[in-house]
Write a protein that holds these residues in place. Sequence first.
Motif, PDB file in Angstrom:
ATOM      1  N   ALA A  27       0.853  -1.194   0.000  1.00  0.00           N
ATOM      2  CA  ALA A  27       0.000   0.000   0.000  1.00  0.00           C
ATOM      3  C   ALA A  27       0.883   1.236   0.000  1.00  0.00           C
ATOM      4  CB  ALA A  27      -0.898   0.004   1.230  1.00  0.00           C
ATOM      5  N   THR A  28       0.441   2.266  -0.717  1.00  0.00           N
ATOM      6  CA  THR A  28       1.108   3.570  -0.676  1.00  0.00           C
ATOM      7  C   THR A  28       0.141   4.547  -0.020  1.00  0.00           C
ATOM      8  OG1 THR A  28       2.411   3.140  -2.653  1.00  0.00           O
ATOM      9  CG2 THR A  28       2.112   5.437  -2.038  1.00  0.00           C
ATOM     10  N   LEU A  29       0.573   5.121   1.086  1.00  0.00           N
ATOM     11  CA  LEU A  29      -0.258   6.049   1.852  1.00  0.00           C
ATOM     12  C   LEU A  29       0.206   7.484   1.624  1.00  0.00           C
ATOM     13  CD1 LEU A  29      -0.262   4.144   5.274  1.00  0.00           C
ATOM     14  CD2 LEU A  29      -1.966   3.988   3.452  1.00  0.00           C
ATOM     15  N   ALA A  82      -8.654  13.053  -1.444  1.00  0.00           N
ATOM     16  CA  ALA A  82      -7.752  13.356  -0.319  1.00  0.00           C
ATOM     17  C   ALA A  82      -6.902  12.143   0.032  1.00  0.00           C
ATOM     18  CB  ALA A  82      -8.564  13.800   0.894  1.00  0.00           C
ATOM     19  N   GLY A  83      -5.772  12.404   0.653  1.00  0.00           N
ATOM     20  CA  GLY A  83      -4.864  11.333   1.067  1.00  0.00           C
ATOM     21  C   GLY A  83      -5.470  10.448   2.150  1.00  0.00           C
ATOM     22  N   ASP A  84      -4.777   9.362   2.439  1.00  0.00           N
ATOM     23  CA  ASP A  84      -5.248   8.394   3.433  1.00  0.00           C
ATOM     24  C   ASP A  84      -5.138   8.940   4.849  1.00  0.00           C
ATOM     25  OD1 ASP A  84      -5.323   5.805   1.597  1.00  0.00           O
ATOM     26  OD2 ASP A  84      -3.449   6.885   1.172  1.00  0.00           O
ATOM     27  N   ALA A 308     -11.698   8.742   6.518  1.00  0.00           N
ATOM     28  CA  ALA A 308     -12.707   7.681   6.637  1.00  0.00           C
ATOM     29  C   ALA A 308     -12.967   6.973   5.309  1.00  0.00           C
ATOM     30  CB  ALA A 308     -14.004   8.269   7.187  1.00  0.00           C
ATOM     31  N   ALA A 309     -12.626   7.647   4.201  1.00  0.00           N
ATOM     32  CA  ALA A 309     -12.851   7.048   2.875  1.00  0.00           C
ATOM     33  C   ALA A 309     -11.612   6.349   2.324  1.00  0.00           C
ATOM     34  CB  ALA A 309     -13.304   8.135   1.899  1.00  0.00           C
ATOM     35  N   SER A 310     -10.546   6.243   3.126  1.00  0.00           N
ATOM     36  CA  SER A 310      -9.310   5.607   2.647  1.00  0.00           C
ATOM     37  C   SER A 310      -9.557   4.160   2.239  1.00  0.00           C
ATOM     38  CB  SER A 310      -8.236   5.647   3.739  1.00  0.00           C
ATOM     39  OG  SER A 310      -7.133   4.825   3.384  1.00  0.00           O
ATOM     40  N   LYS A 311      -8.965   3.776   1.106  1.00  0.00           N
ATOM     41  CA  LYS A 311      -9.054   2.388   0.651  1.00  0.00           C
ATOM     42  C   LYS A 311      -7.925   1.548   1.248  1.00  0.00           C
ATOM     43  CE  LYS A 311     -11.467   3.416  -3.686  1.00  0.00           C
ATOM     44  NZ  LYS A 311     -11.807   4.804  -3.302  1.00  0.00           N
ATOM     45  N   ASN A 312      -7.066   2.202   2.046  1.00  0.00           N
ATOM     46  CA  ASN A 312      -5.927   1.513   2.662  1.00  0.00           C
ATOM     47  C   ASN A 312      -6.007   1.621   4.190  1.00  0.00           C
ATOM     48  OD1 ASN A 312      -4.467   1.002   0.088  1.00  0.00           O
ATOM     49  ND2 ASN A 312      -4.340   3.225   0.039  1.00  0.00           N
ATOM     50  N   ALA A 313      -7.201   1.459   4.733  1.00  0.00           N
ATOM     51  CA  ALA A 313      -7.418   1.727   6.154  1.00  0.00           C
ATOM     52  C   ALA A 313      -6.520   0.877   7.058  1.00  0.00           C
ATOM     53  CB  ALA A 313      -8.883   1.517   6.509  1.00  0.00           C
TER      54      ALA A 313
END
Length: 419
Positions: A27-29, A82-84, A308-313
């Motif tokens: 994952a890239t955050l 937006a970013g993670d 809250a919308a991060s795909k890399n939670a």
Amino acid sequence: MTKRLLTALLGGVSLLGTAGIALAADATLTIESWRNDDLSIWQEKLIPAFEAKNPGIKITFAPSAPTEYDAALGAKLQAGSAGDLITCRPFDKSLELYNKGNLADLTTLSGMENFSDTAKAAWTTDDGKATFCVPMASVLHGFIYNKDAFDQLGIKVPETRDEFFAALDKIKADGTYIPMAMGTKDLWEAATMGYQNIGPNYWKGEEGRVALIKGEQKLTDPDWVAPFEELAKWKPYLGDGFEAQTYPDSQNLFTLGRAAIYPAGSWEISVFNAQAQFKMGAFPPPVGKAGDTCYISDHNDIGIGLNAASKNADAAKTFLTWVASPEFAEIYANALPGFFSLNSKPVEMKDPLAQEFVSWRGKCKSTIRSTYQILSRGTPNLENETWVESANVINGTETPQQAAEKLQKGLDSWYKPAK
């Protein structure tokens, strides 16, 4: 199909399958932040330290200009770009993001147990039930002084208010130095380095601050008027023309060696270290009499949360748990002397001036600025009004009692404490 070819093909599928799994785990955050001055610290120290222990996670630090951050972040969140990881301003700005569903609840995140309730206060809901950012750093208030000037004039570091004013009198009588470098033109300087610096010793830190929010105390009570009374006594020591003196003017007066004492925020340390050609020391706000409990403004400044919308939670939570660790605290606090870890495990500071500031936590009780939580949500804004009134009191255009009455009247016009 030959057996050899079938084996080769199956091997290829197996390799592809393994590669697919590996890629899926990576994952890239991206970190959103307003601290563009921190870029090199993230790139050279923090990110390498994390990635060395978490090879499957890559971090990109992507700051915006400080003045553009809030608007840029809002637009990105709305657009879903937006970013993670979201760097959190203290109190209402971040609470608003949480209430809109932009920041995830981190109450149960591993590592949150490393922070006290006061450390988390800037990123916790009013009811105390949810915390939505990991605390990263606070700034402390006190006084930075010119050691050479004190040695030259035979002044010992003041511990009580009487000793403080005796030192100012001695500096003024000698005439070599302006006793104290502070101006009132920019208003906020008078409140932040004046009222909020010395005030906690009068209103007993968290005890008074929480009582004010609950409506159990008022700004017209003696413990809240007293800091204004002390500020009014500062006027003779601030030098000619202090009413027209800006914050950068005050910084320059001190770093050029023209003033002996500077009412300070710890964020000055790096700047002053680079500019001052003399030895410096620091002391906490003096107490009323020897042996009194001392209180310091140890104000939450910066945290970091999860989009809250991060795909890399999951990867983002791994990173946030590391931010909550003593390892992160030590790297960050020493890379940015003056921005102190809020982690419960003390961090030894390599910078002597920063170590002097942070040592006060061991002997004084920490609190945060009285106007920041809840009390500045309405109009008139208590924080901004405190700037004005602090400057007016120092300038002598209003009495301490008048200033306190005006602040309380403004607060009463919109704020009704929860019963």
